[in-house]
Structure formats: C-alpha cells, structure tokens
Write an enzyme that holds these catalytic residues in place. Structure first.
Site, PDB file in Angstrom:
ATOM      1  N   GLY A  76       0.784  -1.223   0.000  1.00  7.94           N
ATOM      2  CA  GLY A  76       0.000   0.000   0.000  1.00  7.94           C
ATOM      3  C   GLY A  76       0.817   1.274   0.000  1.00  7.94           C
ATOM      4  O   GLY A  76       0.371   2.293   0.531  1.00  7.94           O
ATOM      5  N   SER A  77       2.017   1.249  -0.610  1.00  7.24           N
ATOM      6  CA  SER A  77       2.784   2.500  -0.615  1.00  7.24           C
ATOM      7  C   SER A  77       2.128   3.546  -1.518  1.00  7.24           C
ATOM      8  O   SER A  77       2.231   4.752  -1.243  1.00  7.24           O
ATOM      9  CB  SER A  77       4.239   2.250  -1.023  1.00  7.24           C
ATOM     10  OG  SER A  77       4.354   1.889  -2.379  1.00  7.24           O
ATOM     11  N   ASN A  78       1.448   3.109  -2.573  1.00  7.74           N
ATOM     12  CA  ASN A  78       0.699   4.084  -3.388  1.00  7.74           C
ATOM     13  C   ASN A  78      -0.488   4.646  -2.610  1.00  7.74           C
ATOM     14  O   ASN A  78      -0.770   5.846  -2.678  1.00  7.74           O
ATOM     15  CB  ASN A  78       0.222   3.433  -4.694  1.00  7.74           C
ATOM     16  CG  ASN A  78       1.319   3.410  -5.737  1.00  7.74           C
ATOM     17  OD1 ASN A  78       1.649   4.438  -6.309  1.00  7.74           O
ATOM     18  ND2 ASN A  78       1.897   2.247  -5.961  1.00  7.74           N
TER      19      ASN A  78
ATOM     20  N   LYS B 110      -6.383  -9.054  -7.356  1.00  8.40           N
ATOM     21  CA  LYS B 110      -7.549  -9.823  -7.781  1.00  8.40           C
ATOM     22  C   LYS B 110      -8.281  -9.068  -8.872  1.00  8.40           C
ATOM     23  O   LYS B 110      -8.203  -7.841  -8.952  1.00  8.40           O
ATOM     24  CB  LYS B 110      -8.498 -10.038  -6.594  1.00  8.40           C
ATOM     25  CG  LYS B 110      -7.878 -10.777  -5.442  1.00  8.40           C
ATOM     26  CD  LYS B 110      -7.748 -12.240  -5.754  1.00  8.40           C
ATOM     27  CE  LYS B 110      -6.992 -12.969  -4.662  1.00  8.40           C
ATOM     28  NZ  LYS B 110      -6.752 -14.367  -5.000  1.00  8.40           N
TER      29      LYS B 110
ATOM     30  N   ASN C 280      -6.458   2.115 -12.159  1.00  9.31           N
ATOM     31  CA  ASN C 280      -5.380   1.200 -11.764  1.00  9.31           C
ATOM     32  C   ASN C 280      -4.038   1.840 -12.102  1.00  9.31           C
ATOM     33  O   ASN C 280      -3.953   2.687 -13.000  1.00  9.31           O
ATOM     34  CB  ASN C 280      -5.511  -0.140 -12.501  1.00  9.31           C
ATOM     35  CG  ASN C 280      -4.479  -1.153 -12.032  1.00  9.31           C
ATOM     36  OD1 ASN C 280      -4.207  -1.267 -10.832  1.00  9.31           O
ATOM     37  ND2 ASN C 280      -3.887  -1.889 -12.960  1.00  9.31           N
TER      38      ASN C 280
ATOM     39  N   HIS D 214      -0.065   0.790 -13.149  1.00  5.68           N
ATOM     40  CA  HIS D 214       0.761  -0.323 -13.642  1.00  5.68           C
ATOM     41  C   HIS D 214       2.198   0.175 -13.761  1.00  5.68           C
ATOM     42  O   HIS D 214       2.438   1.260 -14.301  1.00  5.68           O
ATOM     43  CB  HIS D 214       0.239  -0.789 -15.010  1.00  5.68           C
ATOM     44  CG  HIS D 214       0.952  -2.009 -15.515  1.00  5.68           C
ATOM     45  ND1 HIS D 214       0.662  -3.277 -15.057  1.00  5.68           N
ATOM     46  CD2 HIS D 214       1.957  -2.146 -16.407  1.00  5.68           C
ATOM     47  CE1 HIS D 214       1.453  -4.141 -15.663  1.00  5.68           C
ATOM     48  NE2 HIS D 214       2.250  -3.494 -16.484  1.00  5.68           N
TER      49      HIS D 214
ATOM     50  N   ASP E  23      -5.230  -4.657 -17.626  1.00  2.00           N
ATOM     51  CA  ASP E  23      -4.301  -3.627 -18.125  1.00  2.00           C
ATOM     52  C   ASP E  23      -4.655  -3.097 -19.520  1.00  2.00           C
ATOM     53  O   ASP E  23      -3.773  -2.651 -20.260  1.00  2.00           O
ATOM     54  CB  ASP E  23      -2.853  -4.178 -18.158  1.00  2.00           C
ATOM     55  CG  ASP E  23      -2.359  -4.593 -16.782  1.00  2.00           C
ATOM     56  OD1 ASP E  23      -2.813  -4.006 -15.789  1.00  2.00           O
ATOM     57  OD2 ASP E  23      -1.519  -5.518 -16.710  1.00  2.00           O
TER      58      ASP E  23
ATOM     59  N   GLU F 226       5.518   6.401  -9.387  1.00  2.00           N
ATOM     60  CA  GLU F 226       4.133   6.027  -9.072  1.00  2.00           C
ATOM     61  C   GLU F 226       3.598   6.930  -7.964  1.00  2.00           C
ATOM     62  O   GLU F 226       2.462   7.408  -8.028  1.00  2.00           O
ATOM     63  CB  GLU F 226       4.062   4.569  -8.617  1.00  2.00           C
ATOM     64  CG  GLU F 226       4.398   3.574  -9.699  1.00  2.00           C
ATOM     65  CD  GLU F 226       4.154   2.132  -9.250  1.00  2.00           C
ATOM     66  OE1 GLU F 226       3.122   1.874  -8.607  1.00  2.00           O
ATOM     67  OE2 GLU F 226       4.986   1.270  -9.562  1.00  2.00           O
TER      68      GLU F 226
END
Ligand code: GRF
Length: 205
Positions: free
Chosen positions: A17-19, A96, A112, A114, A155, A184
């Site tokens: 969970g660093s983002n 998931k 999302n 990536h 993606d 990110e």
C-alpha cells in the site's frame, strides 16, 4: 471547465500500500482535495489495512475466505464501496480481478496503476518484479508508470496518464522497480488532483 463533484475514494490493495500511502499523504497535506472513504483488502495481513487504520480510514478485509463464491464477494465489495459513499475506485496493488457488479456500477470510474508503459509489458500475470524483468529482457531504453481505467481485461482500459523513467546501464529488476515506484508515488496523487480539478473527465456515476 466545470468542477466535478468531490472525490470520495475507495481503495483496493493487496499488499504494502505504498501508493495508498502517497495518496493519503497528499490528502493530509491538503494538496489533493479528496476524501479517503474506505480501504478494502483481500489479504487480512496487508500493510495497506494498517496504513488505512493509522490514517483513520475504514479498513475492511473482504476475500473468498469469508464469502462462498466470487459473486457473493463481488456483491460484498460493491456494498462496502456504496455504503462508504465511494464515487471513484482506486486500485493500488490489488492482485484480484474485480467482479462484474463492481465494474458495472463504477464503469469508467475505476483506476489502476501499472509499473510500466502500457501497452507494453501488461496483461495477466504481469505484476511485481515480472514487469521489470520483462522490460530489462526486452532491452527497453525506458520504462515508466501508467494510470488507466479498468475494464474487464487486465491492463487494457483507456490510459489517463503516463510518466517515463530511464532504464540505466546495470539496472536490476530491483533498481528499476525502485525508480518506477518513486514515479508512481508522484503520478497517482497528481492524476487524482487533475480529476478533482476537472482536467481529466471521467464518466458520471
Ligand atoms: C505497484 O508497483 C503498482 O504499480 C502495482 O502494484 C504495486 C503496488 O505497490 N499495481 P504498493 O502496494 O502501492 O506499494
């Protein structure tokens, strides 16, 4: 340019969970006008859930362990997002696939991140170090970060933002991952800021 409704964010994260943290920090610093409503993880031990609790955000463990099938889990996730008042879903290292109910209810409003320049090095099975290994194996001179809308395909949804980083001589997957992750942490809050400001337009809920 009309300002869209305030962002009420619901996060799904499987691991560190660093983002998530970078976004929570931007909200706390007042540089991102948004509210974090709920953090959901399929992994009860995810650091992301601890980060949520530390920030005073509702943290939920929702997984197949407690629901009999994918459909029941899909309903539970949708129920949790709705009851928290979420109007934008942020995937932050969620391993998931989202179910059709969540994707249908939040169509065009699921983001999302990536760790590569999609459409290169994406798709099923491309996550974590595998992405950076593929970039190095391909001999790419640059990599980066992609933020995109989520649809039924891994993606593949429309790209909202990208940032580039160089691939340097002697890079290992780990050194490249570190350089990409730093981008990110900058790009996710920045993209949300642009959505909040109406500079990027999403579907209405
Ligand atoms: C990031 O590299 C992101 O691009 C990918 O999963 C990783 C999540 O890292 N989707 P963290 O959990 O936010 O630290």
């Amino acid at each position: 340019m009309s300002r869209p409704p305030p962002l009420h964010l619901g996060f799904l994260a499987s691991h560190g969970g660093s983002n998530l943290q970078a976004i929570l920090d931007a909200i706390a610093a007042g540089t991102l006008p948004a509210r974090a409503c709920v953090v959901i993880s399929n992994n009860s031990g995810a650091l992301a859930l601890e980060r949520a609790r530390a920030a005073g955000v509702t943290a939920l463990h929702l997984s197949r362990q407690s629901y009999p099938d994918d459909e029941a889990l899909d309903r539970a996730i949708l129920g949790a997002l709705r009851s928290a008042g979420v109007n934008l879903v942020v995937l932050a290292g969620y391993m998931k696939k989202l179910g059709p109910r969540v994707l249908g209810a939040y169509r065009g409003r699921v983001l999302n991140i990536h760790p590569a320049l999609l459409p290169r090095h994406g798709g099923q099975g491309m996550f974590g170090m595998r992405v950076h290994e593929a970039v190095l194996a391909a001999g790419d001179r640059e990599s980066g970060v992609t933020i995109h809308l989520v649809d039924e395909e891994y993606d593949r949804g429309p790209i909202l933002a990208q940032a580039r980083v160089p691939v340097l001589p002697g890079d290992t997957p780990e050194t490249l991952a570190e350089r990409v992750l730093a981008e990110e942490h900058r790009l996710y809050p920045d993209t949300l800021r642009r959505i909040a400001a109406g500079e990027i337009t999403l579907e209405k809920l």
